[in-house]
Motif scaffolding. Structure first.
Motif: not given
Lengths: 306, 169
Positions: A21, A25, A28, B65, B70-72, B76
């Protein structure tokens, strides 16, 4: 888990389902702000698609023993003996394209770059202790824009190592975990070659520059303890190579390339690389010195028939 | 459907740029093909099918998407919009050239190397499975796969440059 070293590794981890995760992030955030990185991502994604297309070709799937339609990977060739062969083969291929160098008519030499460090990250923060893990630097070393008229060998920044007054030597250290690399094929002789650039531009010292390579049978997490015990008992590590370089006093500020090579003995798990300075008079006030363009390669030499 | 089949491979490449894994690509393409079937009367010229179809795939990918909000473990929506915009100009001819370059580079690998690269790309967690099957850490095997993929990337770029030199020479 080791942190990805660069953006391409981060992208690969995402595309192969390995990223966690926090890594996603991070990727991203970087993709949002970096158009060039987005192009890199798009190219990597297309590459992933083309690889998959090729993997789905019937003749290749059969040859490669991968059956996508049934999602049934066959690992039968991954017997312990075959694993060594596979990894050797992988290692060979990734280096043969660019680095296989025939040496005369009999000996071939292949090189695999495994560490390249230019100290370009201004946020770099290192522990000053002896190392206890692979793939990261330890020492009183920070990334700086050089002063005193010194220009970086690579990039725009250099590593600044700050000795402590009273200490005779000061080093930056790094552990190579050989379990992260394929084993050499039978008949191949494996060496670790390290080269780096040193500069001592500040007045008040006449140091020796030093590259030290030490082979240990212990895993990286146990090297620190082994190192201490070695010093206390006087026992040697499996093998140690020490290269000292004494620059002339009138050109200390110039960059001096210092290199060393260690033939890796059987039973080695970890190799500790130390790049540092040996101060001839430890009671003299200590001044900083610079390091840049560190290059570490695994080198195999062998007769072509082996 | 004939048009979809002809362009499916390139649509999958496009969908992959927007989706985190291959099962998601399969799902989105299935949904997109249904939409294409329903809206086929909106397509004016057959030769415009590929770009028209990509717009539908893009919409379906972004919808997927949002469904997975809620899927991290996915990028984005803002990032996907940027990627979709910048992926759109790539033509089918561009893809074909890249495909040929990569095929040439894969041919330089040994069978075992290709199998490892394929296994890592065929499904999520492929590297982890390989690691378990070979009693190695996933991280060490991942590094090997990473080196091969990086080598393929560099090789493909060189091949593309050579192709361009040849075509311009």
């Amino acid at each position: 888990m080791d942190k990805p070293k660069d953006n391409e590794e981060l992208i690969d981890r995402y595309l192969t389902g390995m990223a966690d995760e926090a890594e996603i992030a991070l990727l991203d955030e970087r993709l949002k702000s970096d158009e060039q990185l987005r192009q890199t991502y798009l190219a990597a994604s297309r590459l992933d698609s083309f690889i998959r297309e090729q993997a789905e070709q019937p003749e290749i799937a059969m040859k490669g023993k991968v059956n996508h339609r049934r999602h049934n990977f066959r690992f039968s060739w991954f017997t312990p003996a075959a694993v060594a062969g596979l990894l050797i083969g992988l290692f060979s291929a990734s280096i043969v394209w660019a680095y296989a160098i025939p040496r005369g008519a009999e000996i071939t030499r292949t090189s695999l770059p495994i560490v390249s460090q230019d100290f370009e990250d201004p946020a770099m923060q290192l522990k000053s202790s002896l190392p206890d893990r692979a793939d990261q630097w330890f020492g009183r070393l920070v990334s700086v824009s050089p002063t005193a008229g010194v220009s970086p060998v690579m990039g725009s920044r250099v590593g600044r190592l700050s000795p402590v007054t009273g200490n005779r030597s000061e080093s930056a250290r790094y552990i190579i975990d050989l379990h992260d690399h394929p084993e050499p094929a039978p008949g191949h002789v494996r060496s670790l070659q390290v080269a780096g650039y040193f500069s001592a531009p500040f007045p008040g010292q006449e140091p020796k520059f030093r590259v030290e390579l030490a082979a240990f049978s212990e895993a990286p997490s146990d090297v620190r303890q082994a190192w201490k015990e070695q010093r206390e008992s006087g026992e040697e590590a499996l093998q140690v190579v020490l290269r000292n370089y004494l620059p002339k006093s009138d050109n200390l500020a110039e960059w001096h390339e210092v290199s060393a090579s260690l033939e890796i003995p059987e039973g080695t798990r970890s190799v500790v690389i130390s790049l540092g300075v040996f101060r001839l008079d430890p009671d003299q006030p200590a001044t900083d010195f610079y390091l840049d363009a560190i290059d570490v390669q695994l080198v195999d030499t062998y007769e072509p028939s082996t | 459907m004939r048009l979809f089949v002809r362009h499916e491979r390139d649509l999958r490449v496009f969908a992959r740029t927007l989706l985190p894994n291959w099962p998601a690509v399969d799902d989105v393409l299935q949904e997109a093909s249904v939409v294409m079937w329903k809206k086929l009367d909106q397509l004016e010229k057959e030769e415009e099918f590929y770009f028209w179809a990509r717009t539908i795939v893009r919409y379906e990918a972004l919808r997927a998407r949002r469904d997975a909000a809620r899927d991290r473990l996915v990028l984005s929506e803002e990032t996907l919009e940027l990627l979709a915009n910048e992926a759109m100009p790539t033509t089918a001819d561009d893809l074909e050239q890249e495909r040929a370059a990569l095929k040439c580079c894969l041919g330089k690998l040994t069978d075992e190397q290709r199998e490892l690269v394929f296994a890592a790309s065929m499904r999520d967690g492929g590297v982890k499975e390989l690691a378990e099957a070979t009693n190695r850490t996933a991280n060490s095997l991942y590094k090997l796969v990473g080196r091969l993929r990086a080598a393929l990337r560099d090789c493909a770029q060189r091949e593309l440059k050579n192709q361009k030199k040849t075509s311009h020479g």
